[in-house]
Structures are given as C-alpha cells and as structure tokens.
Scaffold this active site. Sequence first.
Site, PDB file in Angstrom:
ATOM      1  CB  CYS A   2     -44.063  -3.658  26.116  1.00 44.15           C
ATOM      2  SG  CYS A   2     -43.795  -3.283  24.595  1.00 44.15           S
ATOM      3  NE  ARG A  28     -47.632  -7.167  29.743  1.00 43.55           N
ATOM      4  CZ  ARG A  28     -48.725  -6.610  30.211  1.00 43.55           C
ATOM      5  NH1 ARG A  28     -49.260  -6.951  31.313  1.00 43.55           N
ATOM      6  NH2 ARG A  28     -48.978  -5.436  29.541  1.00 43.55           N
ATOM      7  CD1 TRP A  82     -45.703  -8.141  20.331  1.00 42.27           C
ATOM      8  CD2 TRP A  82     -46.593  -6.370  20.046  1.00 42.27           C
ATOM      9  NE1 TRP A  82     -46.821  -8.334  19.657  1.00 42.27           N
ATOM     10  CE2 TRP A  82     -47.159  -7.265  19.210  1.00 42.27           C
ATOM     11  CE3 TRP A  82     -46.826  -4.994  19.741  1.00 42.27           C
ATOM     12  CZ2 TRP A  82     -48.159  -6.955  18.166  1.00 42.27           C
ATOM     13  CZ3 TRP A  82     -47.759  -4.468  18.721  1.00 42.27           C
ATOM     14  CH2 TRP A  82     -48.690  -5.696  17.998  1.00 42.27           C
ATOM     15  CG  ASN A 108     -46.497  -1.142  27.392  1.00 46.63           C
ATOM     16  OD1 ASN A 108     -46.555  -1.557  26.243  1.00 46.63           O
ATOM     17  ND2 ASN A 108     -47.199  -2.057  28.357  1.00 46.63           N
ATOM     18  N   GLY A 109     -46.192   1.328  25.301  1.00 49.73           N
ATOM     19  CA  GLY A 109     -47.155   2.406  24.339  1.00 49.73           C
ATOM     20  C   GLY A 109     -46.392   3.045  23.473  1.00 49.73           C
ATOM     21  CD  GLU A 478     -63.114 -16.928  20.481  1.00 52.53           C
ATOM     22  OE1 GLU A 478     -62.610 -16.069  19.629  1.00 52.53           O
ATOM     23  OE2 GLU A 478     -62.204 -17.614  21.114  1.00 52.53           O
ATOM     24  CE  LYS A 482     -58.686 -18.327  21.341  1.00 50.69           C
ATOM     25  NZ  LYS A 482     -59.483 -17.518  21.613  1.00 50.69           N
ATOM     26  CD  GLU A 485     -55.969 -15.745  19.451  1.00 52.50           C
ATOM     27  OE1 GLU A 485     -55.597 -14.737  20.106  1.00 52.50           O
ATOM     28  OE2 GLU A 485     -56.606 -16.652  20.021  1.00 52.50           O
ATOM     29  CG  HIS A 501     -75.637 -14.780   0.226  1.00 51.18           C
ATOM     30  ND1 HIS A 501     -76.467 -14.773  -0.657  1.00 51.18           N
ATOM     31  CD2 HIS A 501     -76.291 -15.292   1.330  1.00 51.18           C
ATOM     32  CE1 HIS A 501     -77.472 -14.782  -0.164  1.00 51.18           C
ATOM     33  NE2 HIS A 501     -77.581 -15.202   1.122  1.00 51.18           N
ATOM     34  CE  LYS A 595     -54.669 -13.157  28.027  1.00 57.13           C
ATOM     35  NZ  LYS A 595     -55.509 -14.222  27.339  1.00 57.13           N
TER      36      LYS A 595
HETATM   37  O1  M6R Z   1     -58.062  -8.523  27.259  1.00 54.96           O
HETATM   38  P1  M6R Z   1     -59.186  -8.178  26.408  1.00 54.96           P
HETATM   39  O2  M6R Z   1     -60.397  -9.183  26.692  1.00 54.96           O
HETATM   40  O3  M6R Z   1     -59.594  -6.847  26.525  1.00 54.96           O
HETATM   41  O4  M6R Z   1     -58.559  -8.505  25.142  1.00 54.96           O
HETATM   42  C1  M6R Z   1     -59.264  -8.503  23.800  1.00 54.96           C
HETATM   43  C2  M6R Z   1     -58.401  -9.369  22.635  1.00 54.96           C
HETATM   44  O5  M6R Z   1     -57.187  -8.631  22.526  1.00 54.96           O
HETATM   45  C3  M6R Z   1     -58.585 -10.769  22.927  1.00 54.96           C
HETATM   46  O6  M6R Z   1     -59.680 -11.336  23.090  1.00 54.96           O
HETATM   47  C4  M6R Z   1     -57.547 -11.392  21.849  1.00 54.96           C
HETATM   48  O7  M6R Z   1     -58.659 -11.469  20.728  1.00 54.96           O
HETATM   49  C5  M6R Z   1     -57.238 -13.026  22.172  1.00 54.96           C
HETATM   50  N1  M6R Z   1     -55.903 -13.145  22.008  1.00 54.96           N
HETATM   51  C6  M6R Z   1     -57.961 -13.869  21.845  1.00 54.96           C
HETATM   52  O8  M6R Z   1     -57.630 -15.027  21.998  1.00 54.96           O
END
Ligand code: M6R
Length: 600
Positions: A2, A28, A82, A108-109, A478, A482, A485, A501, A595
């Site tokens: 949020c 965000r 959100w 927020n939260g 990772e 990507k 996402e 395996h 974000k």
């Molecule tokens: O702000 P942070 O680096 O702590 O965020 C951690 C994850 O939420 C962040 O890396 C998330 O996995 C990204 N959206 C990946 O692209």
Amino acid sequence: MCGIIAYRGHKSNAARMVLEGLKKLEYRGYDSWGVAARTEEKKGGVETPDIFIHKKIGKIGELNLSELSLPRSNLAMAHSRWATHGGVTVKNAHPHASLEKDIVIIHNGIVENYLELKKELIKNRYEFVSETDTEVAAHVIHSEYAKCGDLEKAVLNALKKFTGRYAFLVMSKKHDMLIAARRGSPLIVGKGENGDYFVASDIPAFRAHTDEVMYLDDEEMVVIDESGARFMDLKKNKEVTKRLVKITWDTKEAEKGAFSHFMIKEIMDQKETIHRAINQDEKLIKKVAQAIDKAFGTYLVGCGTTGKVCMVGSYLFSRIAHKHINVEFGSEFPNFRHFIRKGSLFVAVSQSGETADTLEAMEVAKEKGAKLMALVNVEGSSMDRLADISIYQKAGPEKAVASTKATTAQMAILTLIAYACAGNIVEGKKLLLETASLINDMLNPRYEDHIRTLAEKIKDVESMYVIGRGMNYPMALEGAIKLQEVSYIHAEGFAGGELKHGPIALITKGTPCIALVANDEMKNEILSNAIEVKARGGFIIGVSPTNEEVFDYWIKVPDVGNASPIVNIIPVQILAYHLALLRKNDPDMPRNLAKSVTVK
Ligand code: M6R
C-alpha cells in the site's frame, strides 16, 4: 505494498497534490486507490466542515486528474491498496470512515487482533461496510473519540489496543489536523515551505515539493496542525525532536526518462550502478570484514531476490575468503534464533530496507544480542536505522517491482566484502571495476535485440527452467523469479546437479532451459547437465562467455571470474522484460505483487 501520502498546509489544492503524489507510488503495486480531503464550505452562511471521499478499483496512473471534480482543501490524504483483508472492491478500498466521517483513516500493514476488536464494536452497535481490518481500526478510534472528544488522545488510546505492524494516517472533519503513527510500516514526514507538511510511505510521493525529511520511528506519532509538526514517542509518552535529513537524489533519477518502462531503464542503469556500488569507503568495508572475521557466526538474511543474493554471498565467502556464512530467508530466520547470541553478526540485505520479514528477523537477532548490519539501497529506511553499521547499495531509486539493478549492486558489494575478508580488497575492486566496464559495453542495443529475438521464439511456451552450479545456482533461482514475476510463464530454477534427481522428468520437446555457465571448475559439469536436458528434447539457451556445442541459442557474457553471477543474471532480466512485453504484461506492475513487502 500500500502507498500512503498526505498533505496539510497552506495550499488549497491538497486533494490534487496527494493524488499526484500517489501516482509516484504506483511502482509499489496495488489494486485500488482512494482519496479523502477535508473541506470547509459555507452552508447557510456558516463554515461547515466535511470530508470528501473518492475511491476506485484499478490503477490511478492513466487518470487525468482534471477529470475529477476535487474540492478545495488544505488537508488531504490518499492511499493505494494491496488487498489483504477482503477482495478488491470499492468498499474495501481506503480511506475508511467511521460515523459521519468524524474519523477517516488510511492504513498500511495489518491489525492482527481486528476480529476480536470487531466483535466488541458490533456489541456497541457499530456497523461495517467493508471486510477490512482498517475499518475496524477507524471504529476503534471513533469509539475512543466519542469518549473524550480529543482526536490526539483518541488515536493514542486506540493504538494501545492494536496488535501487529502498521502505519496509520488519521483525520477528522471536526479538526484541521493530521495524525500519523507507525509500528513496523514506514512513514516519512516531508517538511515543505510555509508550514506545509507531507507524510508518506516513500519519499518519491512528495519529492517534487521538498527535499527535507524526518523519519518516524516505530512507536512514534506525529501531529500536524497549524502550529507545525509535533512528534511523540509513544512508549515513553513524551515529545521528541526529529533530525531533518536532506535527500540527495533528484527527481529525475526516479523517472523513466526516454525508456518505456522502469524495468528496462533500471536494467540499463546497471551500466553505472555496479561502479557506484563498489565506490565505498574502504575503511568501512574493512571494518565489516573484521566484524565477519570476529563474529560468532554471520547470518546473511534477505527475502525473494535478495534472499538469492544472500545465497550467492555464501558461495562467494566460501570461494574467496574460505569462510562459512549462514544464509536464511527473513521469514524462516526466527526458526534459527536459538543459535544467535551476543557476538553473532546479522546482515540484513534489502533493497527497500522495509521488508517486514527481514525487519522482524533483524529484531529477533537484536533481542538475542547480535550485532546488526544493513546492506540497503534506501538510506534512512527502517533497517538502516536499526543497524549498528550500514552499507548503501547506491543503485538510485528502484521502482520496477522486479528488482534488477539493486540485485547486482548487492552482489558487487558482497563480492567486495568477501575479498576484504580474504585480505585482498584491491584485487576485489579491480575485478569489479573491470566487470562494471564490461557490463557497460555489453548493454548495447544489439545485445538487447539478440535477446528480444529469443523472446519472440519462446514467448508461447508453458514452462521454462534455469540451471546453474556453484555461485550461479542461486542465480538460476533468481532467473526463475524474474521470469515468473513479469512474464507469468511457469519457471523454475535448479542446481544443475539436482536435475537428474527428479526435475528432469519435466523436460519435454522444446522446453527452454537456460544454463548459466561460468568459466570456472563447474563449467564441464553444468554443460553435462545441459546435454542431459538436450537429450530429452530441451531447447538449451546458454548464458556463457563462450559458445558451446550444446547451446541452441547463445547469449554471450563477459568472462569475469568470481563476478560471474553479476553478469549472468543480466541477460535473464532482459529476457524476462521482453517476454512480458510480448505477452502483453505490464513489466513494471506485475499482477499480485508489490514493490515493498511490508506485511508478513
Ligand atoms: O526490498 P527487499 O530487497 O527487501 O525486497 C525483497 C523481495 O521482496 C524482493 O527482492 C522481491 O523478491 C522482488 N520483487 C524480486 O524482483
């Protein structure tokens, strides 16, 4: 998550200002938005205060604000939601109001004990129009207000009843006053000219108006009215003075410029960001290396992409400094609290510095007496302020939800620290400077075109896989993040040696498999794994310094030794971006994601 922005001051276009600010928080991630503005109109010759509220599902980005008929107002707040409690509906969107808009809040939260509080309120005949915990909080504040008629006291009393992590902004039609309080979710106060104040969850929301900020800490509240801003320490129940901090980055850094999306802009920013990241005070890096040396166990902790960076870190420390470093995801770390004691070193790695799981892990480590270090991109963030030592990633604002430039900046800094631990910071710096300059050469339009051509070939596949070994194994994980996402293609990452395996059963004719190859002692083994996949019909995309027979498509990366994870992830970032575009997804605001993940 949020986004929150509020304004109180001498200008009369507060509603418009906060909505413009909310647009700057689009990155965000959210699903609905809303605004509240306090008005004072003459009714029957008498100034009658009221609160205008407007809420909508969807994105605010494309909205032409002049299409909205916004009232004149000097006090307003806006929110992008959100969804956590209750679906994406106008009723669930913020702001939420209690009876006759005596109390209007955004939040927020999560108020964790909201069900318990709701039962109590229902007994007292409060009615609910939404499914949110926020509306419960609004009614709790209202019930306190009904007892004392004092807004500040009512908020103070209500806060004592809430459990969980949150940030609240409260206003009332009866008072020309804005109240903000935080526990766990970020809130920053911007000080403008002539008694103007802003409160937001992130600086870009008001950066156009001021570069002077004050950070609210946990268990603090700020009351803003015509006499200025008063800060309260809620635990000690006394007023506190806040330090005014100057923001050094300018508004352009947080804009797309000539790029069509933040994601590709930030990928291209990597021409410079590695260089910036390693431009650190050598004394600080050596001090951190010494702390690692002396520590009774070092824990690298992060979430999501950053968690994968932490994994790369453990390989780097093992290879370069022959040191064992523990790695844990923020959400899992509390399970290992038993091993933390005075003398342990906890290193929080985070772009935002606000991720709830990492922050909570940090608090757990602090309680157990560990020394705290933060490797963050956002200066002044919660992790930065909680840490004993901080190192900044210097990647500049990262706005696309999918992390790119912060990821490689984090890896560059961990590489540098690993070399410092091995007593060889000079060699580390030399390697990273060369890497930075080779990335600058690599990121040219022809390179992007070559990857776009690949994206066109594979855009309709159902699944893809990424494999790597050693320090490139976490980058395989990772790479899959990507792709997931932004392309929404089912993607998974594996350690090359693990395929046989189990996961190799998933390979069918034409399944793309990206092999992340480094010119190291693992090279032949990862190529053998690629051959095994190809033998089952897989389409092998090699990310490698040299072309190999097994590759069906080769993406060249520079040969940079221990910096290989940094260069190998970049083509996957570009591929994910182009797949997103070809599949008509918005790469900057992928579905369901936010974000800065400020809830657990
Ligand atoms: O702000 P942070 O680096 O702590 O965020 C951690 C994850 O939420 C962040 O890396 C998330 O996995 C990204 N959206 C990946 O692209």
